[in-house]
Scaffold this active site. Structure first.
Site, short mmCIF file in Angstrom:
data_model
loop_
_atom_site.label_atom_id
_atom_site.label_comp_id
_atom_site.label_asym_id
_atom_site.label_seq_id
_atom_site.Cartn_x
_atom_site.Cartn_y
_atom_site.Cartn_z
N ASP A 67 -14.83 5.38 3.29
CA ASP A 67 -15.47 6.01 1.86
C ASP A 67 -16.89 6.31 1.76
O ASP A 67 -17.70 5.52 2.60
CB ASP A 67 -14.82 5.33 0.77
CG ASP A 67 -14.90 3.80 1.02
OD1 ASP A 67 -15.69 3.57 1.73
OD2 ASP A 67 -14.23 3.21 0.01
N GLU A 143 -7.80 4.58 -6.01
CA GLU A 143 -7.57 3.78 -7.34
C GLU A 143 -6.17 4.04 -7.78
O GLU A 143 -5.62 4.82 -7.13
CB GLU A 143 -8.65 4.51 -8.49
CG GLU A 143 -10.08 4.26 -8.08
CD GLU A 143 -10.53 2.91 -8.34
OE1 GLU A 143 -10.03 1.84 -8.22
OE2 GLU A 143 -12.10 2.80 -8.56
N1 LIG Z 1 -14.85 0.65 -1.45
C1 LIG Z 1 -14.86 -0.59 -1.34
C2 LIG Z 1 -13.67 -1.01 -0.62
O1 LIG Z 1 -13.73 -0.28 0.70
C3 LIG Z 1 -13.60 -2.44 -0.74
O2 LIG Z 1 -12.34 -3.06 0.15
C4 LIG Z 1 -13.42 -3.06 -2.01
C5 LIG Z 1 -13.88 -4.82 -2.13
O3 LIG Z 1 -14.94 -4.97 -2.14
P1 LIG Z 1 -15.34 -6.51 -1.89
O4 LIG Z 1 -15.27 -6.74 -0.28
O5 LIG Z 1 -16.87 -6.50 -2.12
O6 LIG Z 1 -14.88 -7.29 -2.61
O7 LIG Z 1 -14.39 -2.46 -2.90
C6 LIG Z 1 -15.18 -1.38 -2.65
O8 LIG Z 1 -15.06 -0.67 -3.74
#
Ligand SMILES: N[C@@H]1[C@@H](O)[C@H](O)[C@@H](COP(=O)(O)O)O[C@@H]1O
Length: 243
Positions: A67, A143
């Site tokens: 993404d 989402e």
């Molecule tokens: N788009 C990313 C995801 O790909 C990620 O897995 C998630 C968790 O993030 P974190 O690893 O910082 O908890 O949130 C973000 O928004």
């Protein structure tokens, strides 16, 4: 889904990196699907260390990120392209043209989505997809409520996601409201999936994933219908469940 319970973030990162290194060594032209966020940072550090010390080569590897924020150019320090260059690509021998992240500043984001999906297909799809999970069960930026049939698309970010990611920006207002993300169907086409989860703050999401129903209200639940998923989760992330 196979679950590997590990002690902590450090062990999760090491085991995930070892698995990827094994795959890259046995298939030097593997297509890797990569994730951003805090979760995979330790794993990327270990891939870099291994490359520098043991020489694992990424010359023929191709990468496809999940993404990107809409409105951020690749030079913006908060873009996922910048994140990937900084955490991994600048420190290994992968040709930069083999690395793919959706263009957040594309003139026509819908067309960018279609092109990204076509690129995935043209390259034969992802062999190994790395995933993290959002507190609300999002994978990539899919989402709750996203169709399980979705391909790469534009998503309105949930308020909770923007708040969780605001720590990387100067203020909440700066966090983009939209992103381009591989869809659920795009992710599910990957031959193998590795989900990394660490910390107490993910324990409710892990509980819902392991004990809840499969449904679009909780995007990660779709992984239960994939034939080859491994979860590497630490003790804190698993603290609400018995495995
Ligand atoms: N788009 C990313 C995801 O790909 C990620 O897995 C998630 C968790 O993030 P974190 O690893 O910082 O908890 O949130 C973000 O928004």
């Amino acid at each position: 889904m196979k679950i590997k319970k590990v002690k902590n973030y450090e062990e999760m990162s090491r085991i995930a990196a070892e698995l990827i290194i094994d795959k890259v060594r046995s298939n030097p032209s593997i297509n890797l699907g990569l994730a951003t966020g805090s979760t995979p940072v330790g794993m990327y550090e270990k891939l870099v260390q291994d490359h520098q010390e043991k020489g694992t080569s990424y010359k023929s590897v191709k990468t496809f990120n999940l993404d990107e924020y809409i409105g951020l150019s690749s030079e913006n320090p908060n873009s996922y392209r910048s994140f990937m260059n900084k955490q991994l690509f600048n420190h290994i021998d992968i040709p930069i043209e083999n690395t793919h992240v959706p263009h957040g500043d594309a003139k026509d984001p819908s067309q960018e989505c279609a092109e990204y999906e076509a690129l995935l297909k043209k390259n034969g799809g992802v062999d190994l997809q790395i995933l993290g999970i959002g507190g609300n069960g999002h994978i990539g930026f899919n989402e709750p409520g996203t169709s399980f049939q979705s391909e790469t698309h534009i998503i309105e970010l949930a308020e909770s996601t923007r708040r969780a990611n605001a720590r990387f920006f100067n203020s909440l207002e700066e966090v983009p409201t939209q992103a381009i993300t591989m869809g659920i169907a795009s992710i599910m086409q990957s031959k193998e999936i590795l989900l990394l989860v660490s910390g107490q703050k993910k324990s409710q999401a892990v509980k819902q994933l392991l004990q809840g129903d499969v449904g679009e209200h909780f995007p990660a639940s779709v992984l239960k219908t994939h034939p080859n998923v491994t979860i590497i989760a630490d003790e804190a992330a698993l603290s609400e469940v018995t495995v």
